[in-house]
Design a protein around this motif. Structure first.
Motif, PDB file in Angstrom:
ATOM      1  N   HIS A 134      -0.649   4.208   0.785  1.00 34.17           N
ATOM      2  CA  HIS A 134      -1.246   5.369   1.214  1.00 34.17           C
ATOM      3  C   HIS A 134      -0.571   6.001   2.613  1.00 34.17           C
ATOM      4  O   HIS A 134      -0.055   5.268   3.348  1.00 34.17           O
ATOM      5  CB  HIS A 134      -2.692   4.883   2.005  1.00 34.17           C
TER       6      HIS A 134
ATOM      7  N   ALA B  48      -7.354   6.582   7.401  1.00 29.03           N
ATOM      8  CA  ALA B  48      -7.404   5.789   6.074  1.00 29.03           C
ATOM      9  C   ALA B  48      -8.722   5.174   5.845  1.00 29.03           C
ATOM     10  O   ALA B  48      -8.811   4.125   5.291  1.00 29.03           O
ATOM     11  CB  ALA B  48      -6.116   4.990   5.838  1.00 29.03           C
TER      12      ALA B  48
ATOM     13  N   ALA C  46       0.735  -1.210   0.000  1.00 33.22           N
ATOM     14  CA  ALA C  46      -0.141   0.027  -0.011  1.00 33.22           C
ATOM     15  C   ALA C  46       0.806   1.245   0.160  1.00 33.22           C
ATOM     16  O   ALA C  46       2.168   1.223   0.608  1.00 33.22           O
ATOM     17  CB  ALA C  46      -0.979  -0.044   1.171  1.00 33.22           C
TER      18      ALA C  46
ATOM     19  N   SER D 172     -12.217   0.792   0.641  1.00 32.59           N
ATOM     20  CA  SER D 172     -12.397   0.166  -0.532  1.00 32.59           C
ATOM     21  C   SER D 172     -11.677  -1.289  -0.859  1.00 32.59           C
ATOM     22  O   SER D 172     -11.629  -1.851  -1.989  1.00 32.59           O
ATOM     23  CB  SER D 172     -11.514   1.534  -1.594  1.00 32.59           C
ATOM     24  N   ARG D 173     -10.892  -1.850   0.119  1.00 27.86           N
ATOM     25  CA  ARG D 173     -10.286  -2.933  -0.125  1.00 27.86           C
ATOM     26  C   ARG D 173     -11.064  -4.075   0.896  1.00 27.86           C
ATOM     27  O   ARG D 173     -10.617  -5.175   0.865  1.00 27.86           O
ATOM     28  CB  ARG D 173      -8.789  -2.764   0.519  1.00 27.86           C
TER      29      ARG D 173
ATOM     30  N   TRP E 160      -9.671   4.470   2.180  1.00 32.72           N
ATOM     31  CA  TRP E 160      -8.732   3.742   1.671  1.00 32.72           C
ATOM     32  C   TRP E 160      -8.911   1.896   1.915  1.00 32.72           C
ATOM     33  O   TRP E 160      -9.126   1.341   1.210  1.00 32.72           O
ATOM     34  CB  TRP E 160      -7.141   3.849   1.566  1.00 32.72           C
TER      35      TRP E 160
END
Length: 462
Positions: free
Chosen positions: A151, A169, A149, A175-176, A172
């Motif tokens: 981020h 985060a 990652a 989204s995973r 982020w």
């Protein structure tokens, strides 16, 4: 039946009167006769108030919290309690475990290796009680590809390996994760109404279209009866139909402050888009940085500071002079004030969650919960603003105590005007009303759960 007549309500803490509601608004106040077809409700002398507005909370996080494993106080206070909670927890339909409310007093700093010792039979993520930090165990790290990652919130050790800790985060991480529908907001709407809350400001930053659309859909479908004001609508995105759009949320994270020029540019962009800003500031450094950026970018009416957890005395007149509003959460003192008094230098104690000094200086002051990260109950927050007692009974900042009526007023301004003139039960006003079991003086002498008897939003019982 058409219309509603509220009989024998106490108004403004003293006057007893009848209140007529028609077409979602207050039509008349006085000694009134029931009209044919009009519903009637006997208030029995209980206080009738305008609906309360929680000026800073997080709707989807509140809904998700209800189906998460409690990993911190008051339910879990030590290692044994954490072990028991995680051992008894059931993962979701995708095999993931979601924990909330963790704080270091439970079992020290939490990273992937530590969380593996507590739970390793599947992917797990545990949120810090501040809401700013997620900790993933090793199966969760593997599932989301944390090793690769990029981020900036991914914490890494001295060798560059991820520790399992993710700072600010949320988008982020979401989204995973396995795809999932937004959590049901109906239980949140019901819980808010039971507390007398008829309007809310969702302070979640950077709302994506799906999240904002889900809130709008809950409003249209009646799952969320409250009036909703959003801070996280992007500057370049369309506004969802239904909720109102408020100032633009900017997070000055204590885990990593923004660069000065970037912050000033973002403030300018928000103002150019016709929106004020709502700046998350929980440290002295963040507040100083924000004020300096505003000096360069300029102040727009409606600019507000969220939390203002630490405000040095010398900056109080600066806030007043800039015309800035403050939306704060003294409920944190009742929830975790002893931790603050233990961990902060003594010189900082008077600066914690200021209320009285801000109001005295002319700073528009609104109260809120920051739920689910702080206590949702507005009556508990009002009591905290009045008494400022920690769980151990210490008083955090006695000079910052508010008078009970002033604390209540800080919940009575509309979402678009936090800290502005409090609403009153008057003809022409929206029929967002809260009936208490007792007169106002009794309620304010001991704000506590269970005070609310009935609630109407737009004249409809909730």
């Amino acid at each position: 039946m058409t219309g509603l007549l509220l009989r024998d309500a106490e108004l403004d803490g003293g006057v007893r009167a009848d209140v007529r509601v028609r077409d979602g608004r207050i039509a008349e106040v006085g000694a009134l006769r029931r009209r044919p077809g009009e519903a009637e409700h006997d208030c029995r002398g209980g206080a009738l108030l305008p609906g309360l507005c929680d000026h800073h909370l997080h709707l989807h996080a509140l809904a998700a919290w209800r189906r998460s494993v409690r990993c911190g106080p008051p339910e879990v206070t030590g290692r044994a309690g954490l072990a028991a909670a995680l051992a008894a927890a059931r993962p979701d339909e995708h095999g993931w475990l979601r924990g909330v409310g963790y704080v270091e007093t439970v079992a020290g700093d939490l990273d992937a290796a530590a969380l593996d010792r507590w739970y390793a039979r599947g992917p797990a993520r545990v949120q810090h009680r501040s809401g700013a930090l997620w900790t993933l165990n090793t199966p969760a790290m593997d599932a989301v590809g944390l090793a690769s990652a990029d981020h900036p919130g991914v914490e890494r050790d001295g060798h560059g390996a991820p520790t399992g800790r993710l700072w600010r985060a949320d988008g982020w991480l979401r989204s995973r994760l396995p795809p999932a529908a937004p959590p049901d907001l109906a239980p949140v709407g019901t819980a808010l109404a039971r507390l007398g809350i008829t309007a809310v400001t969702d302070a979640t930053p950077d709302l994506d279209a799906g999240s904002a659309g889900a809130i709008a859909a809950a409003l249209r479908g009646g799952a969320l009866p409250q009036r909703v004001h959003l801070l996280g609508v992007p500057l370049d995105g369309p506004a969802p139909e239904g909720p109102s759009v408020g100032p633009y949320k900017i997070v000055l994270a204590d885990s990593g402050l923004p660069a000065f020029d970037a912050l000033a540019d973002l403030i300018r962009a928000a103002h150019a888009a016709g929106r004020a800003i709502a700046a998350h500031c929980v440290t002295r450094e963040a507040l100083v940085l924000l004020l300096a950026a505003l000096d360069v970018a300029g102040v727009r009416p409606g600019d507000r500071i969220e939390h203002a957890a630490l405000v040095p005395a010398e900056l109080v007149p600066v806030l007043a002079g800039r015309g800035l509003r403050v939306v704060t959460q003294p409920g944190f003192l009742a929830h975790r004030g002893d931790d603050y008094l233990r961990d902060l230098p003594t010189r900082d104690h008077p600066d914690l969650y200021r209320c009285a000094s801000l109001a005295a200086a002319g700073v528009p002051l609104a109260l809120s919960s920051d739920a689910p990260y702080g206590p949702l109950d507005p009556w508990a927050v009002i009591a905290a603003a009045v008494h400022r007692r920690t769980p151990a009974g210490r008083v955090a900042g006695p000079d910052e105590r508010l008078a009970p009526a002033r604390a209540l007023d800080a919940y009575l301004a509309p979402p678009g005007d936090p800290g502005g003139p409090p609403a009153r039960v008057r003809p022409g006003a929206a029929a967002d009303l809260v009936l208490l079991h007792v007169p106002l003086a009794v309620a304010l002498a001991g704000p506590e759960p269970g005070l609310v008897r009935s609630v109407w939003i737009g004249g409809r019982a909730r």
